[in-house]
Design a protein around this motif. Structure first.
Motif, mmCIF file in Angstrom:
data_model
loop_
_atom_site.group_PDB
_atom_site.id
_atom_site.type_symbol
_atom_site.label_atom_id
_atom_site.label_comp_id
_atom_site.label_asym_id
_atom_site.label_seq_id
_atom_site.Cartn_x
_atom_site.Cartn_y
_atom_site.Cartn_z
ATOM 1 N N PRO A 37 0.841 -1.193 0.000
ATOM 2 C CA PRO A 37 0.000 0.000 0.000
ATOM 3 C C PRO A 37 0.880 1.249 0.000
ATOM 4 C CG PRO A 37 -0.086 -1.085 2.137
ATOM 5 C CD PRO A 37 0.731 -1.947 1.232
ATOM 6 N N ASN A 38 0.313 2.344 -0.423
ATOM 7 C CA ASN A 38 1.065 3.586 -0.524
ATOM 8 C C ASN A 38 0.927 4.453 0.724
ATOM 9 O OD1 ASN A 38 2.721 5.401 -1.953
ATOM 10 N ND2 ASN A 38 0.948 6.618 -2.510
ATOM 11 N N ASP A 39 0.336 3.923 1.770
ATOM 12 C CA ASP A 39 0.079 4.768 2.931
ATOM 13 C C ASP A 39 0.942 4.438 4.148
ATOM 14 O OD1 ASP A 39 -1.066 2.390 3.647
ATOM 15 O OD2 ASP A 39 -3.040 3.200 4.066
ATOM 16 N N GLY A 40 2.015 3.717 3.969
ATOM 17 C CA GLY A 40 2.971 3.469 5.036
ATOM 18 C C GLY A 40 2.393 2.814 6.268
ATOM 19 N N ARG A 41 2.198 1.532 6.218
ATOM 20 C CA ARG A 41 1.578 0.801 7.313
ATOM 21 C C ARG A 41 2.564 -0.068 8.080
ATOM 22 N NH1 ARG A 41 -2.759 2.687 9.522
ATOM 23 N NH2 ARG A 41 -3.874 3.832 7.938
ATOM 24 N N GLY A 43 4.939 -2.110 7.294
ATOM 25 C CA GLY A 43 5.135 -3.467 6.815
ATOM 26 C C GLY A 43 3.881 -4.281 6.611
ATOM 27 N N ALA A 44 2.717 -3.731 6.977
ATOM 28 C CA ALA A 44 1.471 -4.469 6.770
ATOM 29 C C ALA A 44 1.146 -4.519 5.288
ATOM 30 C CB ALA A 44 0.325 -3.801 7.529
ATOM 31 N N LEU A 45 0.734 -5.663 4.827
ATOM 32 C CA LEU A 45 0.337 -5.876 3.430
ATOM 33 C C LEU A 45 1.456 -5.591 2.441
ATOM 34 C CD1 LEU A 45 -3.284 -4.469 3.548
ATOM 35 C CD2 LEU A 45 -2.582 -6.848 3.515
ATOM 36 N N VAL A 46 2.661 -5.976 2.778
ATOM 37 C CA VAL A 46 3.802 -5.844 1.869
ATOM 38 C C VAL A 46 4.077 -7.231 1.292
ATOM 39 C CG1 VAL A 46 6.252 -5.279 1.684
ATOM 40 C CG2 VAL A 46 4.746 -3.899 3.132
ATOM 41 N N PHE A 47 4.111 -7.309 -0.028
ATOM 42 C CA PHE A 47 4.307 -8.577 -0.728
ATOM 43 C C PHE A 47 5.561 -8.493 -1.598
ATOM 44 C CE2 PHE A 47 -0.163 -8.084 0.215
ATOM 45 C CZ PHE A 47 -0.490 -9.312 0.757
ATOM 46 N N ALA A 55 1.023 -13.585 -9.350
ATOM 47 C CA ALA A 55 1.464 -13.175 -8.016
ATOM 48 C C ALA A 55 1.220 -11.688 -7.792
ATOM 49 C CB ALA A 55 2.940 -13.507 -7.818
ATOM 50 N N ILE A 56 1.485 -10.886 -8.795
ATOM 51 C CA ILE A 56 1.256 -9.445 -8.689
ATOM 52 C C ILE A 56 -0.233 -9.159 -8.536
ATOM 53 C CG2 ILE A 56 1.427 -7.241 -9.924
ATOM 54 C CD1 ILE A 56 4.029 -8.458 -11.212
ATOM 55 N N ALA A 57 -1.055 -9.825 -9.347
ATOM 56 C CA ALA A 57 -2.502 -9.614 -9.274
ATOM 57 C C ALA A 57 -3.056 -10.037 -7.918
ATOM 58 C CB ALA A 57 -3.207 -10.368 -10.396
ATOM 59 N N ALA A 58 -2.574 -11.143 -7.369
ATOM 60 C CA ALA A 58 -3.051 -11.613 -6.069
ATOM 61 C C ALA A 58 -2.667 -10.629 -4.961
ATOM 62 C CB ALA A 58 -2.494 -13.000 -5.773
ATOM 63 N N ALA A 59 -1.445 -10.149 -4.987
ATOM 64 C CA ALA A 59 -1.000 -9.184 -3.981
ATOM 65 C C ALA A 59 -1.782 -7.881 -4.110
ATOM 66 C CB ALA A 59 0.495 -8.920 -4.132
ATOM 67 N N PHE A 60 -1.972 -7.429 -5.327
ATOM 68 C CA PHE A 60 -2.726 -6.213 -5.606
ATOM 69 C C PHE A 60 -4.143 -6.339 -5.052
ATOM 70 C CE2 PHE A 60 -1.533 -2.658 -8.267
ATOM 71 C CZ PHE A 60 -2.729 -2.007 -8.535
ATOM 72 N N GLU A 61 -4.758 -7.492 -5.268
ATOM 73 C CA GLU A 61 -6.123 -7.734 -4.793
ATOM 74 C C GLU A 61 -6.188 -7.717 -3.266
ATOM 75 O OE1 GLU A 61 -10.089 -8.326 -4.488
ATOM 76 O OE2 GLU A 61 -8.982 -7.809 -6.287
ATOM 77 N N ARG A 62 -5.211 -8.316 -2.610
ATOM 78 C CA ARG A 62 -5.191 -8.325 -1.136
ATOM 79 C C ARG A 62 -5.095 -6.911 -0.581
ATOM 80 N NH1 ARG A 62 -2.766 -12.496 1.825
ATOM 81 N NH2 ARG A 62 -3.429 -11.223 3.576
ATOM 82 N N VAL A 63 -4.223 -6.101 -1.163
ATOM 83 C CA VAL A 63 -4.075 -4.721 -0.700
ATOM 84 C C VAL A 63 -5.363 -3.937 -0.942
ATOM 85 C CG1 VAL A 63 -2.850 -2.547 -1.078
ATOM 86 C CG2 VAL A 63 -1.563 -4.687 -0.959
ATOM 87 N N ALA A 64 -5.915 -4.044 -2.139
ATOM 88 C CA ALA A 64 -7.144 -3.316 -2.473
ATOM 89 C C ALA A 64 -8.313 -3.770 -1.605
ATOM 90 C CB ALA A 64 -7.476 -3.494 -3.956
#
Length: 75
Positions: A37-41, A43-47, A55-64
């Motif tokens: 995510p672009n909001d600095g959490r 390390g949360a939701l970092v893939f 893999a990119i699509a799955a990570a993108f979906e989890r963050v969104a």
């Protein structure tokens, strides 16, 4: 980090509906990417190490998804 003289990988921000743009960007880099995510959490939701479009699509979906649920809302 770059102000301290440390190497910082180039990156780009994509909107939650721009997964194909992110996949194309990653393909152009020719190496694994980190989706986060672009909001600095802190390390949360970092893939890290996403190498394939799936893999990119799955990570993108989890963050969104987590953003849509409101779990990452700032107080």
């Amino acid at each position: 980090l770059s102000q301290a003289g440390l190497p910082v990988p180039r990156g780009r921000v994509f909107g939650r509906d721009a997964v194909w743009g992110a996949i194309a960007y990653a393909a152009g880099l020719g190496r694994a990417v980190c989706v986060k995510p672009n909001d600095g959490r802190r390390g949360a939701l970092v893939f890290p190490g996403c190498r394939t479009p799936d893999a990119i699509a799955a990570a993108f979906e989890r963050v969104a998804q987590r953003h849509a649920e409101g779990d990452l809302r700032r107080a």
